[in-house]
Design a protein around this motif. Structure first.
Motif, PDB file in Angstrom:
ATOM      1  N   MET A  99      82.377  50.056 -11.698  1.00 30.22           N
ATOM      2  CA  MET A  99      81.124  50.144 -12.424  1.00 30.22           C
ATOM      3  C   MET A  99      81.112  51.432 -13.255  1.00 30.22           C
ATOM      4  SD  MET A  99      77.220  50.789 -11.198  1.00 30.22           S
ATOM      5  CE  MET A  99      77.533  52.510 -10.987  1.00 30.22           C
ATOM      6  N   LYS A 100      80.615  51.311 -14.466  1.00 31.97           N
ATOM      7  CA  LYS A 100      80.387  52.466 -15.331  1.00 31.97           C
ATOM      8  C   LYS A 100      78.911  52.501 -15.675  1.00 31.97           C
ATOM      9  CE  LYS A 100      84.942  52.372 -17.426  1.00 31.97           C
ATOM     10  NZ  LYS A 100      85.710  52.131 -18.638  1.00 31.97           N
ATOM     11  N   GLN A 101      78.426  53.691 -15.986  1.00 29.33           N
ATOM     12  CA  GLN A 101      77.023  53.845 -16.366  1.00 29.33           C
ATOM     13  C   GLN A 101      76.961  54.588 -17.692  1.00 29.33           C
ATOM     14  OE1 GLN A 101      74.320  56.485 -14.045  1.00 29.33           O
ATOM     15  NE2 GLN A 101      73.216  54.577 -13.657  1.00 29.33           N
ATOM     16  N   TYR A 102      76.078  54.109 -18.570  1.00 30.84           N
ATOM     17  CA  TYR A 102      75.879  54.726 -19.874  1.00 30.84           C
ATOM     18  C   TYR A 102      74.393  54.983 -20.069  1.00 30.84           C
ATOM     19  CZ  TYR A 102      80.519  52.806 -20.768  1.00 30.84           C
ATOM     20  OH  TYR A 102      81.851  52.490 -20.689  1.00 30.84           O
ATOM     21  N   CYS A 103      74.093  56.041 -20.805  1.00 32.65           N
ATOM     22  CA  CYS A 103      72.715  56.377 -21.129  1.00 32.65           C
ATOM     23  C   CYS A 103      72.620  56.515 -22.645  1.00 32.65           C
ATOM     24  CB  CYS A 103      72.341  57.680 -20.431  1.00 32.65           C
ATOM     25  SG  CYS A 103      70.609  58.104 -20.577  1.00 32.65           S
ATOM     26  N   LEU A 104      71.653  55.833 -23.241  1.00 31.03           N
ATOM     27  CA  LEU A 104      71.484  55.845 -24.695  1.00 31.03           C
ATOM     28  C   LEU A 104      70.039  56.199 -25.039  1.00 31.03           C
ATOM     29  CD1 LEU A 104      73.320  53.062 -23.853  1.00 31.03           C
ATOM     30  CD2 LEU A 104      73.845  53.360 -26.239  1.00 31.03           C
ATOM     31  N   ALA A 105      69.836  56.694 -26.254  1.00 31.33           N
ATOM     32  CA  ALA A 105      68.486  57.089 -26.686  1.00 31.33           C
ATOM     33  C   ALA A 105      68.171  56.500 -28.051  1.00 31.33           C
ATOM     34  CB  ALA A 105      68.374  58.605 -26.745  1.00 31.33           C
ATOM     35  N   LEU A 106      66.890  56.272 -28.272  1.00 30.00           N
ATOM     36  CA  LEU A 106      66.373  55.778 -29.547  1.00 30.00           C
ATOM     37  C   LEU A 106      64.876  56.074 -29.572  1.00 30.00           C
ATOM     38  CD1 LEU A 106      66.850  54.074 -32.174  1.00 30.00           C
ATOM     39  CD2 LEU A 106      66.312  52.058 -30.821  1.00 30.00           C
ATOM     40  N   ASP A 107      64.324  56.218 -30.759  1.00 25.53           N
ATOM     41  CA  ASP A 107      62.890  56.462 -30.898  1.00 25.53           C
ATOM     42  C   ASP A 107      62.170  55.206 -31.366  1.00 25.53           C
ATOM     43  OD1 ASP A 107      63.010  59.096 -30.126  1.00 25.53           O
ATOM     44  OD2 ASP A 107      63.020  59.901 -32.162  1.00 25.53           O
ATOM     45  N   LEU A 108      60.886  55.142 -31.015  1.00 20.68           N
ATOM     46  CA  LEU A 108      59.993  54.127 -31.557  1.00 20.68           C
ATOM     47  C   LEU A 108      59.162  54.757 -32.659  1.00 20.68           C
ATOM     48  CD1 LEU A 108      58.677  52.427 -28.284  1.00 20.68           C
ATOM     49  CD2 LEU A 108      60.212  51.432 -29.990  1.00 20.68           C
ATOM     50  N   LYS A 109      58.664  53.937 -33.551  1.00 18.29           N
ATOM     51  CA  LYS A 109      57.733  54.425 -34.562  1.00 18.29           C
ATOM     52  C   LYS A 109      56.461  54.880 -33.853  1.00 18.29           C
ATOM     53  CE  LYS A 109      59.689  51.645 -38.219  1.00 18.29           C
ATOM     54  NZ  LYS A 109      59.551  50.470 -39.071  1.00 18.29           N
ATOM     55  N   ASN A 110      55.866  55.939 -34.360  1.00 17.14           N
ATOM     56  CA  ASN A 110      54.699  56.537 -33.722  1.00 17.14           C
ATOM     57  C   ASN A 110      53.423  55.779 -34.106  1.00 17.14           C
ATOM     58  OD1 ASN A 110      53.092  58.195 -32.253  1.00 17.14           O
ATOM     59  ND2 ASN A 110      53.273  59.957 -33.606  1.00 17.14           N
ATOM     60  N   ASP A 111      53.295  54.590 -33.526  1.00 15.31           N
ATOM     61  CA  ASP A 111      52.156  53.720 -33.799  1.00 15.31           C
ATOM     62  C   ASP A 111      51.840  52.979 -32.496  1.00 15.31           C
ATOM     63  OD1 ASP A 111      50.669  51.316 -34.342  1.00 15.31           O
ATOM     64  OD2 ASP A 111      51.240  51.466 -36.441  1.00 15.31           O
ATOM     65  N   PRO A 112      50.688  53.265 -31.879  1.00 16.64           N
ATOM     66  CA  PRO A 112      50.361  52.656 -30.589  1.00 16.64           C
ATOM     67  C   PRO A 112      50.395  51.124 -30.598  1.00 16.64           C
ATOM     68  CG  PRO A 112      48.807  54.404 -31.092  1.00 16.64           C
ATOM     69  CD  PRO A 112      49.653  54.208 -32.314  1.00 16.64           C
ATOM     70  N   VAL A 113      49.985  50.507 -31.699  1.00 16.62           N
ATOM     71  CA  VAL A 113      49.999  49.041 -31.784  1.00 16.62           C
ATOM     72  C   VAL A 113      51.439  48.530 -31.761  1.00 16.62           C
ATOM     73  CG1 VAL A 113      49.429  47.051 -33.238  1.00 16.62           C
ATOM     74  CG2 VAL A 113      47.774  48.911 -32.964  1.00 16.62           C
ATOM     75  N   LEU A 114      52.316  49.163 -32.557  1.00 16.50           N
ATOM     76  CA  LEU A 114      53.720  48.752 -32.584  1.00 16.50           C
ATOM     77  C   LEU A 114      54.398  48.998 -31.237  1.00 16.50           C
ATOM     78  CD1 LEU A 114      54.884  49.942 -36.121  1.00 16.50           C
ATOM     79  CD2 LEU A 114      54.270  47.623 -35.386  1.00 16.50           C
ATOM     80  N   ILE A 115      54.081  50.115 -30.595  1.00 20.08           N
ATOM     81  CA  ILE A 115      54.663  50.405 -29.281  1.00 20.08           C
ATOM     82  C   ILE A 115      54.249  49.335 -28.279  1.00 20.08           C
ATOM     83  CG2 ILE A 115      54.618  52.018 -27.332  1.00 20.08           C
ATOM     84  CD1 ILE A 115      54.531  54.300 -29.448  1.00 20.08           C
ATOM     85  N   ALA A 116      52.985  48.939 -28.294  1.00 19.45           N
ATOM     86  CA  ALA A 116      52.502  47.896 -27.378  1.00 19.45           C
ATOM     87  C   ALA A 116      53.208  46.573 -27.653  1.00 19.45           C
ATOM     88  CB  ALA A 116      50.988  47.739 -27.499  1.00 19.45           C
ATOM     89  N   GLU A 117      53.407  46.227 -28.917  1.00 18.50           N
ATOM     90  CA  GLU A 117      54.122  44.991 -29.261  1.00 18.50           C
ATOM     91  C   GLU A 117      55.564  45.049 -28.773  1.00 18.50           C
ATOM     92  OE1 GLU A 117      53.879  44.077 -33.458  1.00 18.50           O
ATOM     93  OE2 GLU A 117      51.697  44.196 -33.454  1.00 18.50           O
ATOM     94  N   TYR A 118      56.217  46.186 -28.979  1.00 22.20           N
ATOM     95  CA  TYR A 118      57.603  46.359 -28.546  1.00 22.20           C
ATOM     96  C   TYR A 118      57.719  46.153 -27.034  1.00 22.20           C
ATOM     97  CZ  TYR A 118      62.224  48.476 -28.042  1.00 22.20           C
ATOM     98  OH  TYR A 118      63.549  48.710 -27.751  1.00 22.20           O
ATOM     99  N   GLU A 119      56.820  46.780 -26.297  1.00 15.59           N
ATOM    100  CA  GLU A 119      56.854  46.639 -24.838  1.00 15.59           C
ATOM    101  C   GLU A 119      56.567  45.198 -24.417  1.00 15.59           C
ATOM    102  OE1 GLU A 119      54.466  49.680 -22.985  1.00 15.59           O
ATOM    103  OE2 GLU A 119      55.890  51.250 -23.582  1.00 15.59           O
ATOM    104  N   ALA A 120      55.680  44.512 -25.135  1.00 11.47           N
ATOM    105  CA  ALA A 120      55.393  43.114 -24.820  1.00 11.47           C
ATOM    106  C   ALA A 120      56.643  42.254 -24.996  1.00 11.47           C
ATOM    107  CB  ALA A 120      54.255  42.602 -25.696  1.00 11.47           C
TER     108      ALA A 120
END
Length: 111
Positions: free
Chosen positions: A1-22
């Motif tokens: 088994m290998k493990q990787y960690c990656l990062a990315l940002d979301l646009k700073n918009d609460p509506v878009l963040i909620a949609e992304y999580e949905a």
């Protein structure tokens, strides 16, 4: 088994963040299949503010380059990636077109 960690940002918009999580409460079955077929055995995404961290566990068959080729040739994956880009934004130091960026492990502690 290998493990990787990656990062990315979301646009700073609460509506878009909620949609992304949905979308991530129940990802498309075709996307789930391509993830597991690539050798990823576990995937988790964490968020604080707009910063996301993805932790992946993989078996020995996994390869970032192989997954990139397979994903590029899969119309459903491309549809998903295009949709997700509505919500995501590259990290400040990312190269053009770069999304999830591999993080460097700088500390590990095991008992």
């Amino acid at each position: 088994m290998k493990q990787y960690c990656l990062a990315l940002d979301l646009k700073n918009d609460p509506v878009l963040i909620a949609e992304y999580e949905a979308y991530h409460k129940k990802i498309w079955p075709e996307i789930e299949k391509t993830i597991f077929d690539s050798g990823i055995t576990k995937m988790e995404i964490y968020r604080v503010g707009t910063r996301m961290t993805m932790i992946m566990e993989t078996d020995d068959s996994f390869s970032f380059s192989k997954k990139a080729v397979v994903d590029k040739n899969n119309p459903k994956v491309q549809e998903w990636e295009d949709l997700m880009w509505k919500y995501q934004q590259a990290l400040p130091h990312a190269k053009a077109g770069e999304k999830w960026m591999l993080m460097e492990k700088i500390f590990s502690l095991t008992k």
